[in-house]
Design a protein around this motif. Structure first.
Motif, PDB file in Angstrom:
ATOM      1  N   ALA A   1       0.789  -1.276   0.035  1.00  0.00           N
ATOM      2  CA  ALA A   1       0.101  -0.171   0.003  1.00  0.00           C
ATOM      3  C   ALA A   1       0.844   1.329  -0.055  1.00  0.00           C
ATOM      4  O   ALA A   1       0.591   2.141  -0.677  1.00  0.00           O
ATOM      5  CB  ALA A   1      -0.866  -0.199   1.268  1.00  0.00           C
ATOM      6  N   ALA A   2       1.932   1.275   0.817  1.00  0.00           N
ATOM      7  CA  ALA A   2       2.854   2.248   0.939  1.00  0.00           C
ATOM      8  C   ALA A   2       3.608   2.762  -0.511  1.00  0.00           C
ATOM      9  O   ALA A   2       3.778   3.557  -0.965  1.00  0.00           O
ATOM     10  CB  ALA A   2       4.177   2.200   1.935  1.00  0.00           C
ATOM     11  N   GLY A   3       3.535   1.405  -1.309  1.00  0.00           N
ATOM     12  CA  GLY A   3       4.383   1.482  -2.700  1.00  0.00           C
ATOM     13  C   GLY A   3       3.340   2.220  -3.567  1.00  0.00           C
ATOM     14  O   GLY A   3       3.739   2.786  -4.807  1.00  0.00           O
ATOM     15  N   ARG A   4       2.071   1.991  -3.354  1.00  0.00           N
ATOM     16  CA  ARG A   4       1.085   2.766  -4.221  1.00  0.00           C
ATOM     17  C   ARG A   4       0.540   4.297  -3.811  1.00  0.00           C
ATOM     18  O   ARG A   4      -0.146   4.804  -4.514  1.00  0.00           O
ATOM     19  CB  ARG A   4      -0.129   1.802  -4.108  1.00  0.00           C
ATOM     20  CG  ARG A   4      -0.133   0.513  -4.927  1.00  0.00           C
ATOM     21  CD  ARG A   4      -1.250  -0.035  -5.179  1.00  0.00           C
ATOM     22  NE  ARG A   4      -1.848  -0.578  -4.110  1.00  0.00           N
ATOM     23  CZ  ARG A   4      -1.794  -1.882  -3.396  1.00  0.00           C
ATOM     24  NH1 ARG A   4      -0.860  -2.560  -3.792  1.00  0.00           N
ATOM     25  NH2 ARG A   4      -2.498  -2.025  -2.438  1.00  0.00           N
ATOM     26  N   GLY A   5       1.477   4.682  -2.938  1.00  0.00           N
ATOM     27  CA  GLY A   5       1.091   6.086  -2.361  1.00  0.00           C
ATOM     28  C   GLY A   5       0.264   6.315  -1.054  1.00  0.00           C
ATOM     29  O   GLY A   5      -0.027   7.195  -0.721  1.00  0.00           O
ATOM     30  N   ALA A   6      -0.172   5.055  -0.490  1.00  0.00           N
ATOM     31  CA  ALA A   6      -1.032   4.995   0.450  1.00  0.00           C
ATOM     32  C   ALA A   6      -0.506   4.592   1.785  1.00  0.00           C
ATOM     33  O   ALA A   6       0.194   3.521   1.970  1.00  0.00           O
ATOM     34  CB  ALA A   6      -2.405   4.219   0.251  1.00  0.00           C
ATOM     35  N   VAL A   7      -0.614   5.407   2.979  1.00  0.00           N
ATOM     36  CA  VAL A   7       0.130   4.995   4.311  1.00  0.00           C
ATOM     37  C   VAL A   7      -1.078   4.416   5.034  1.00  0.00           C
ATOM     38  O   VAL A   7      -1.976   4.927   5.444  1.00  0.00           O
ATOM     39  CB  VAL A   7       0.998   6.026   5.123  1.00  0.00           C
ATOM     40  CG1 VAL A   7       1.345   5.532   6.105  1.00  0.00           C
ATOM     41  CG2 VAL A   7       1.763   6.826   4.003  1.00  0.00           C
ATOM     42  N   VAL A   8      -0.837   3.025   5.283  1.00  0.00           N
ATOM     43  CA  VAL A   8      -1.743   2.268   6.327  1.00  0.00           C
ATOM     44  C   VAL A   8      -1.086   1.794   7.345  1.00  0.00           C
ATOM     45  O   VAL A   8      -0.148   1.324   7.392  1.00  0.00           O
ATOM     46  CB  VAL A   8      -2.551   1.028   5.647  1.00  0.00           C
ATOM     47  CG1 VAL A   8      -3.468   0.395   6.439  1.00  0.00           C
ATOM     48  CG2 VAL A   8      -2.965   1.229   4.270  1.00  0.00           C
ATOM     49  N   LEU A   9      -1.437   2.358   8.698  1.00  0.00           N
ATOM     50  CA  LEU A   9      -0.894   2.092   9.969  1.00  0.00           C
ATOM     51  C   LEU A   9      -1.793   1.093  10.560  1.00  0.00           C
ATOM     52  O   LEU A   9      -3.188   1.336  10.877  1.00  0.00           O
ATOM     53  CB  LEU A   9      -0.689   3.326  10.911  1.00  0.00           C
ATOM     54  CG  LEU A   9       0.334   4.200  10.059  1.00  0.00           C
ATOM     55  CD1 LEU A   9       0.398   5.410  11.008  1.00  0.00           C
ATOM     56  CD2 LEU A   9       1.508   3.490  10.018  1.00  0.00           C
ATOM     57  N   CYS A  10      -1.339  -0.028  11.433  1.00  0.00           N
ATOM     58  CA  CYS A  10      -2.200  -0.981  12.199  1.00  0.00           C
ATOM     59  C   CYS A  10      -1.223  -0.770  13.452  1.00  0.00           C
ATOM     60  O   CYS A  10      -0.290  -1.551  13.858  1.00  0.00           O
ATOM     61  CB  CYS A  10      -1.957  -2.099  11.712  1.00  0.00           C
ATOM     62  SG  CYS A  10      -2.804  -3.434  13.061  1.00  0.00           S
ATOM     63  N   GLU A  11      -1.837   0.197  14.388  1.00  0.00           N
ATOM     64  CA  GLU A  11      -0.648   0.303  15.682  1.00  0.00           C
ATOM     65  C   GLU A  11      -0.973  -0.715  16.619  1.00  0.00           C
ATOM     66  O   GLU A  11      -1.822  -1.391  16.728  1.00  0.00           O
ATOM     67  CB  GLU A  11      -1.333   1.828  16.431  1.00  0.00           C
ATOM     68  CG  GLU A  11      -1.117   2.943  15.449  1.00  0.00           C
ATOM     69  CD  GLU A  11      -1.696   4.256  16.201  1.00  0.00           C
ATOM     70  OE1 GLU A  11      -1.955   4.125  17.432  1.00  0.00           O
ATOM     71  OE2 GLU A  11      -1.664   5.393  15.511  1.00  0.00           O
ATOM     72  N   ASN A  12       0.094  -1.143  17.237  1.00  0.00           N
ATOM     73  CA  ASN A  12       0.392  -2.017  18.276  1.00  0.00           C
ATOM     74  C   ASN A  12      -0.173  -3.492  17.444  1.00  0.00           C
ATOM     75  O   ASN A  12      -0.855  -4.077  18.384  1.00  0.00           O
ATOM     76  CB  ASN A  12      -0.329  -1.683  19.515  1.00  0.00           C
ATOM     77  CG  ASN A  12       0.022  -2.715  20.586  1.00  0.00           C
ATOM     78  OD1 ASN A  12       1.161  -3.258  20.631  1.00  0.00           O
ATOM     79  ND2 ASN A  12      -0.650  -2.790  21.603  1.00  0.00           N
ATOM     80  N   ARG A  13       0.261  -3.791  16.521  1.00  0.00           N
ATOM     81  CA  ARG A  13      -0.082  -4.947  15.799  1.00  0.00           C
ATOM     82  C   ARG A  13       0.117  -6.424  16.703  1.00  0.00           C
ATOM     83  O   ARG A  13       1.397  -6.316  16.978  1.00  0.00           O
ATOM     84  CB  ARG A  13       0.277  -4.983  14.234  1.00  0.00           C
ATOM     85  CG  ARG A  13      -0.112  -6.266  13.640  1.00  0.00           C
ATOM     86  CD  ARG A  13       0.092  -6.072  12.068  1.00  0.00           C
ATOM     87  NE  ARG A  13       1.687  -6.530  11.858  1.00  0.00           N
ATOM     88  CZ  ARG A  13       2.647  -5.788  11.525  1.00  0.00           C
ATOM     89  NH1 ARG A  13       2.482  -4.683  11.007  1.00  0.00           N
ATOM     90  NH2 ARG A  13       3.696  -6.172  11.095  1.00  0.00           N
ATOM     91  N   GLN A  14      -0.931  -6.986  16.758  1.00  0.00           N
ATOM     92  CA  GLN A  14      -0.533  -8.328  17.605  1.00  0.00           C
ATOM     93  C   GLN A  14      -1.343  -9.573  16.952  1.00  0.00           C
ATOM     94  O   GLN A  14      -2.301  -9.295  16.395  1.00  0.00           O
ATOM     95  CB  GLN A  14      -0.773  -8.158  18.971  1.00  0.00           C
ATOM     96  CG  GLN A  14       0.004  -7.255  19.625  1.00  0.00           C
ATOM     97  CD  GLN A  14      -0.475  -7.130  21.318  1.00  0.00           C
ATOM     98  OE1 GLN A  14      -1.432  -7.781  21.713  1.00  0.00           O
ATOM     99  NE2 GLN A  14       0.141  -6.613  22.145  1.00  0.00           N
ATOM    100  N   VAL A  15      -0.593 -10.602  16.988  1.00  0.00           N
ATOM    101  CA  VAL A  15      -1.432 -12.195  16.519  1.00  0.00           C
ATOM    102  C   VAL A  15      -1.607 -12.589  17.697  1.00  0.00           C
ATOM    103  O   VAL A  15      -0.849 -12.803  18.620  1.00  0.00           O
ATOM    104  CB  VAL A  15      -0.616 -12.662  15.505  1.00  0.00           C
ATOM    105  CG1 VAL A  15      -1.263 -14.071  15.331  1.00  0.00           C
ATOM    106  CG2 VAL A  15      -0.037 -11.976  14.404  1.00  0.00           C
TER     107      VAL A  15
END
Length: 344
Positions: free
Chosen positions: A56-70
């Protein structure tokens, strides 16, 4: 006799112990394999999420998933984020929501359920800052080898408002219960939508009565929209050059009055609608007034149809039914010209 019974029982106890030992070892082995498999899947999920965010960042969009956990060991596999945000400068779109929780059963990882906390703060170039909140928002999706096969969304008590900074301002629309569903059906895309008890407050327009809105339709050749998204991220443009079937498009007023539309349709590359539609009306004048407000540019046509159904319609189950033909945007009721529909 007593001494002879002792040696006979010892082999049996020894054999039972060996069986129990083998069973215990098998359980431990299966548990180890299961744990290893879960951690492998968890790592693979985290790697794929990271790869999708990088793409997504490579396509110009910044997507953030804060404190990502599985999470979810040992029987579920889930992903959680404390906050989701999307920034797409090329489109001028920004979105921020609350916490996201997704989960799938280990034995069926293709079926994913999710829950999202509000509110959602939305910024787009053509609209004022928006604030969307709800009491419950849940989604489910089914993935297969070719990507997303079906998707469902349910929201309880959604409220859309203008926004002052981070806080909700004047409400624009609200409803009691909203559902949206999409699925691949061969090469076609099936879509269904229901929104109950909609209350809309549009600036400069008198308050509208509460109403229900639902749709069930299919778009030919559009199954790929689920996998790769709506072309150009614009539904109106994506529908141009397409065809399909409206199984039911219904607008109803709880106090009385309703409209039901069905029939095949097609849209020209320039946005003109064509189709043969069955239109069933109850309290046509009330419906015409509501449609004229909800769909700009259709007020005159809706009023004309409401006036014509009295002498051109037939009665079916308490409703007046008419057959409307639309050719390249021009609507007719038999030989009676009704007017022109706006382009899609």
């Amino acid at each position: 006799m007593a001494r002879s019974s002792i040696p006979a029982q010892a082999p049996r106890r020894s054999a039972a112990g060996r069986v129990f030992g083998w069973l215990l070892a098998l359980v431990i082995l299966l548990a180890a394999i299961g744990a290893g498999g879960w951690y492998w899947l968890a790592g693979e999920l985290d790697r794929r999420i990271a790869s999708a965010l990088d793409a997504a960042a490579g396509r110009g969009a910044v997507v953030l998933c804060e404190n990502r956990q599985v999470f979810g060991f040992p029987f579920r596999l889930g992903l959680s984020c404390d906050r989701i945000s999307v920034d797409a400068p090329q489109n001028g779109v920004r979105l921020a929501t609350g916490a996201l929780r997704t989960a799938a059963q280990v034995y069926d990882p293709s079926h994913i359920v999710a829950e999202l906390d509000g509110p959602a703060l939305v910024d787009t170039p053509d609209l004022p800052p928006l604030h969307l909140n709800w009491t419950l928002a849940q989604a489910s999706s089914t993935l297969w080898t070719e990507g997303l096969e079906r998707f469902s969304l349910v929201m309880e008590a959604p409220v859309l408002s203008t926004r002052n900074g981070q806080e909700a301002g004047a409400p624009i629309a609200s409803s009691q219960h909203l559902e949206a569903h999409a699925r691949q059906n061969g090469a076609a895309l099936d879509l269904a939508f229901t929104d109950k008890a909609i209350a809309a407050t549009i600036p400069g327009i008198p308050p509208l009565p509460p109403f229900d809105l639902s749709a069930d339709l299919s778009v030919d050749g559009a199954a790929g929209w689920l996998r790769s998204g709506v072309p150009a991220a614009n539904v109106s443009e994506a529908l141009r050059g397409q065809a399909g079937t409206i199984r039911l498009l219904e607008l109803s007023l709880p106090g009385g009055g309703g409209a039901q539309l069905s029939g095949p349709f097609s849209v020209s590359p320039t946005g003109e609608l064509s189709g043969d539609f069955r239109l069933a009306l109850e309290n046509p004048q009330a419906i015409a007034g509501l449609v004229g407000v909800l769909v700009p540019g259709t007020g005159g046509l809706a009023t004309t149809i409401a006036g014509a159904v009295g002498f051109a319609g037939r009665q079916e189950n308490g409703k007046t039914v008419v057959d409307v033909q639309v050719r390249n945007g021009e609507a007719r009721l038999g030989f009676i010209p009704l007017g022109r529909l706006p382009r899609i």
